[in-house]
Enzyme design. Sequence first.
Site, PDB file in Angstrom:
ATOM      1  N   LYS A   1      25.120-113.348 -37.240  1.00  0.00           N
ATOM      2  CA  LYS A   1      24.959-112.620 -38.494  1.00  0.00           C
ATOM      3  C   LYS A   1      26.274-111.893 -38.742  1.00  0.00           C
ATOM      4  O   LYS A   1      26.836-111.299 -37.819  1.00  0.00           O
ATOM      5  CB  LYS A   1      23.807-111.616 -38.317  1.00  0.00           C
ATOM      6  CG  LYS A   1      23.504-110.828 -39.545  1.00  0.00           C
ATOM      7  CD  LYS A   1      22.593-111.597 -40.481  1.00  0.00           C
ATOM      8  CE  LYS A   1      22.530-110.895 -41.836  1.00  0.00           C
ATOM      9  NZ  LYS A   1      22.319-111.838 -42.940  1.00  0.00           N
ATOM     10  N   TYR A   2      26.801-111.965 -39.956  1.00  0.00           N
ATOM     11  CA  TYR A   2      28.042-111.258 -40.267  1.00  0.00           C
ATOM     12  C   TYR A   2      27.698-109.859 -40.739  1.00  0.00           C
ATOM     13  O   TYR A   2      27.018-109.688 -41.760  1.00  0.00           O
ATOM     14  CB  TYR A   2      28.834-112.015 -41.338  1.00  0.00           C
ATOM     15  CG  TYR A   2      30.163-111.380 -41.658  1.00  0.00           C
ATOM     16  CD1 TYR A   2      31.183-111.369 -40.712  1.00  0.00           C
ATOM     17  CD2 TYR A   2      30.396-110.780 -42.890  1.00  0.00           C
ATOM     18  CE1 TYR A   2      32.413-110.773 -40.980  1.00  0.00           C
ATOM     19  CE2 TYR A   2      31.631-110.189 -43.175  1.00  0.00           C
ATOM     20  CZ  TYR A   2      32.624-110.190 -42.215  1.00  0.00           C
ATOM     21  OH  TYR A   2      33.840-109.611 -42.480  1.00  0.00           O
ATOM     22  N   LEU A   3      28.116-108.869 -39.962  1.00  0.00           N
ATOM     23  CA  LEU A   3      27.838-107.477 -40.334  1.00  0.00           C
ATOM     24  C   LEU A   3      28.874-107.067 -41.374  1.00  0.00           C
ATOM     25  O   LEU A   3      30.057-107.319 -41.204  1.00  0.00           O
ATOM     26  CB  LEU A   3      27.898-106.573 -39.109  1.00  0.00           C
ATOM     27  CG  LEU A   3      26.930-106.967 -37.977  1.00  0.00           C
ATOM     28  CD1 LEU A   3      27.132-106.096 -36.764  1.00  0.00           C
ATOM     29  CD2 LEU A   3      25.486-106.860 -38.449  1.00  0.00           C
TER      30      LEU A   3
ATOM     31  N   HIS B   1      41.697-109.137 -37.529  1.00  0.00           N
ATOM     32  CA  HIS B   1      40.949-108.929 -36.286  1.00  0.00           C
ATOM     33  C   HIS B   1      41.827-108.428 -35.140  1.00  0.00           C
ATOM     34  O   HIS B   1      41.442-108.498 -33.985  1.00  0.00           O
ATOM     35  CB  HIS B   1      40.210-110.201 -35.852  1.00  0.00           C
ATOM     36  CG  HIS B   1      39.355-110.796 -36.924  1.00  0.00           C
ATOM     37  ND1 HIS B   1      38.334-110.109 -37.517  1.00  0.00           N
ATOM     38  CD2 HIS B   1      39.386-112.005 -37.516  1.00  0.00           C
ATOM     39  CE1 HIS B   1      37.765-110.876 -38.439  1.00  0.00           C
ATOM     40  NE2 HIS B   1      38.393-112.041 -38.464  1.00  0.00           N
TER      41      HIS B   1
ATOM     42  N   LYS C   1      43.807-105.110 -33.486  1.00  0.00           N
ATOM     43  CA  LYS C   1      43.798-103.651 -33.575  1.00  0.00           C
ATOM     44  C   LYS C   1      45.202-103.087 -33.818  1.00  0.00           C
ATOM     45  O   LYS C   1      46.162-103.610 -33.259  1.00  0.00           O
ATOM     46  CB  LYS C   1      43.256-103.075 -32.263  1.00  0.00           C
ATOM     47  CG  LYS C   1      41.850-103.563 -31.951  1.00  0.00           C
ATOM     48  CD  LYS C   1      41.495-103.387 -30.483  1.00  0.00           C
ATOM     49  CE  LYS C   1      40.178-104.073 -30.183  1.00  0.00           C
ATOM     50  NZ  LYS C   1      39.929-104.218 -28.743  1.00  0.00           N
TER      51      LYS C   1
ATOM     52  N   GLU D   1      31.634-108.901 -27.334  1.00  0.00           N
ATOM     53  CA  GLU D   1      32.251-109.547 -26.177  1.00  0.00           C
ATOM     54  C   GLU D   1      32.637-108.528 -25.128  1.00  0.00           C
ATOM     55  O   GLU D   1      32.683-107.330 -25.397  1.00  0.00           O
ATOM     56  CB  GLU D   1      33.486-110.370 -26.585  1.00  0.00           C
ATOM     57  CG  GLU D   1      34.660-109.534 -27.045  1.00  0.00           C
ATOM     58  CD  GLU D   1      35.977-110.325 -27.050  1.00  0.00           C
ATOM     59  OE1 GLU D   1      36.067-111.384 -26.390  1.00  0.00           O
ATOM     60  OE2 GLU D   1      36.917-109.856 -27.703  1.00  0.00           O
TER      61      GLU D   1
ATOM     62  N   ASN E   1      35.728-107.671 -22.304  1.00  0.00           N
ATOM     63  CA  ASN E   1      37.060-107.975 -21.790  1.00  0.00           C
ATOM     64  C   ASN E   1      37.136-107.509 -20.338  1.00  0.00           C
ATOM     65  O   ASN E   1      36.874-106.346 -20.042  1.00  0.00           O
ATOM     66  CB  ASN E   1      38.131-107.294 -22.625  1.00  0.00           C
ATOM     67  CG  ASN E   1      38.191-107.881 -24.025  1.00  0.00           C
ATOM     68  OD1 ASN E   1      38.116-109.101 -24.190  1.00  0.00           O
ATOM     69  ND2 ASN E   1      38.283-107.044 -25.025  1.00  0.00           N
TER      70      ASN E   1
ATOM     71  N   ARG F   1      39.452-106.831 -18.188  1.00  0.00           N
ATOM     72  CA  ARG F   1      40.808-106.407 -17.840  1.00  0.00           C
ATOM     73  C   ARG F   1      41.057-105.023 -18.408  1.00  0.00           C
ATOM     74  O   ARG F   1      40.223-104.471 -19.113  1.00  0.00           O
ATOM     75  CB  ARG F   1      41.808-107.375 -18.464  1.00  0.00           C
ATOM     76  CG  ARG F   1      41.592-107.478 -19.965  1.00  0.00           C
ATOM     77  CD  ARG F   1      42.706-108.155 -20.704  1.00  0.00           C
ATOM     78  NE  ARG F   1      42.270-108.614 -21.997  1.00  0.00           N
ATOM     79  CZ  ARG F   1      42.207-107.891 -23.101  1.00  0.00           C
ATOM     80  NH1 ARG F   1      42.534-106.616 -23.062  1.00  0.00           N
ATOM     81  NH2 ARG F   1      41.794-108.389 -24.238  1.00  0.00           N
TER      82      ARG F   1
END
Length: 447
Positions: A201-203, A235, A237, A287, A289, A291
């Site tokens: 779903k695209y918020l 996308h 930062k 997701e 990460n 690291r």
Amino acid sequence: MFDKILVANRGEIALRVIRAAREMGIKSVAVHSTADADAMHVRMADESVCIGPPSGTESYLSIPAIIAACEVTGAQAIHPGYGFLSENAGFVQIVEDHGITFIGPRAEHIRVMGDKITAKDTMKKLGVPCVPGSDGGVPTLEAAQKLGAEMGYPVIIKATAGGGGRGMKVAQTVKDMENAFYSARSEAKAAFGNDEVYIEKYLTTPRHIEIQVFGDGKGKAVHLGERDCSLQRRHQKVFEEAPGPCITEEERARIGKICADAVAAINYAGAGTIEFLYEQGEFYFIEMNTRLQVEHPVTEAIFGVDLVREQIRVAEGLPLSFEQEDLQINGHAIEVRINAETVPGFAPRPGKITAFHAPGGLGVRMDSALYDGYSIPPYYDSLIGKLIVHGRDRREALARLDRALGELIVDGVENTTPLFEMLLGEEDIITGNYNIHWLEHWLEETF
Ligand code: ADP
């Protein structure tokens, strides 16, 4: 305990690791390409080894060259930094097979979280709230259209192997689906050699909120609150802050506990970040990460901890040096990414730095590998520095950022400093009223 560690990276993050090692009395080995022979990380480390020609694939990504550098220098452990080999489970396995310690999580956790479908599945089972979407991969356009109709538009098609914002396409309506589906697949194939995609779903107006976690590898884990990284371009930062301007203490405690419990349950070792989209008081996992993140210093600033030191300690088999109750937030921190890029085009601008002066004073930290006369090579990413400020509250942090940007001098190459000077004049930035689309809209309106 380690006597010597090898840093399998370059730039500011290599300095970051060398600094932590030095404070711990551990010697450091830098590796470098021929293009980086004069780089600051090479100058700052105790020893250095040239591992190949300029291209990343033949140097910082060359596993045999890095293992050989460890053997030649007698380094007992490898810190991977971020990017390059930091989330490569195959590399971790090879490192361990050579009797060298990888400073990071176990290969199996990197593998599970590196595949976004498996990651989501695992998190769902561990009680972490996820973005509604397909159950696993979506193999055909027909299947994608069926899901779109069931879930309702807009939806986002994402690469299972995705990273760095690639292989992601939004379908606003059923008409966009065919194009979005095939272009996500071909981008994923080109970038990751794997064209599997899934659908979410695209918020429409979320914030990007991520939780920093830390595990001891033996079933104990803590969280270090959130970072708001909603200011993004494509996308990616550009500006991060902690704590999140819109997150309450109750929300932090609730989602933080869910995350710490999840990583504790899988015996996760070291630093990790669990990324969420946050909309109308709800968190949706996207997701993990496995690291250290570029933006880790804002968390270090408000909690007064050294995350790299902690990573090294956990890799040595030591327990965490803090309990959850010890981790109290003090003030507010902001990081801006200084990239050697044009504004507003964001085209890379490698070249020679004719003058560099880092800002200083109370609450200011500059992590950068620049120096006067340094030539930024064209082969690697364009991040040339991170300016991190810490204040007693958000207002003070913003004022300090403004002051520090005024002191910063990076002459010779165009860079993103002017972008932040402009952003600090925006009401929405001052009040913290922004979401993941704010920056792109602002760029469109302003330039
Ligand atoms: P990558 O691994 O390529 O960085 P992520 O899954 O972390 O990809 O997503 C990156 C960014 O893309 C997010 O911060 C957000 O801005 C946007 N995004 C991802 N999934 C969604 C979604 N379901 N709805 C809206 N935006 C999304």
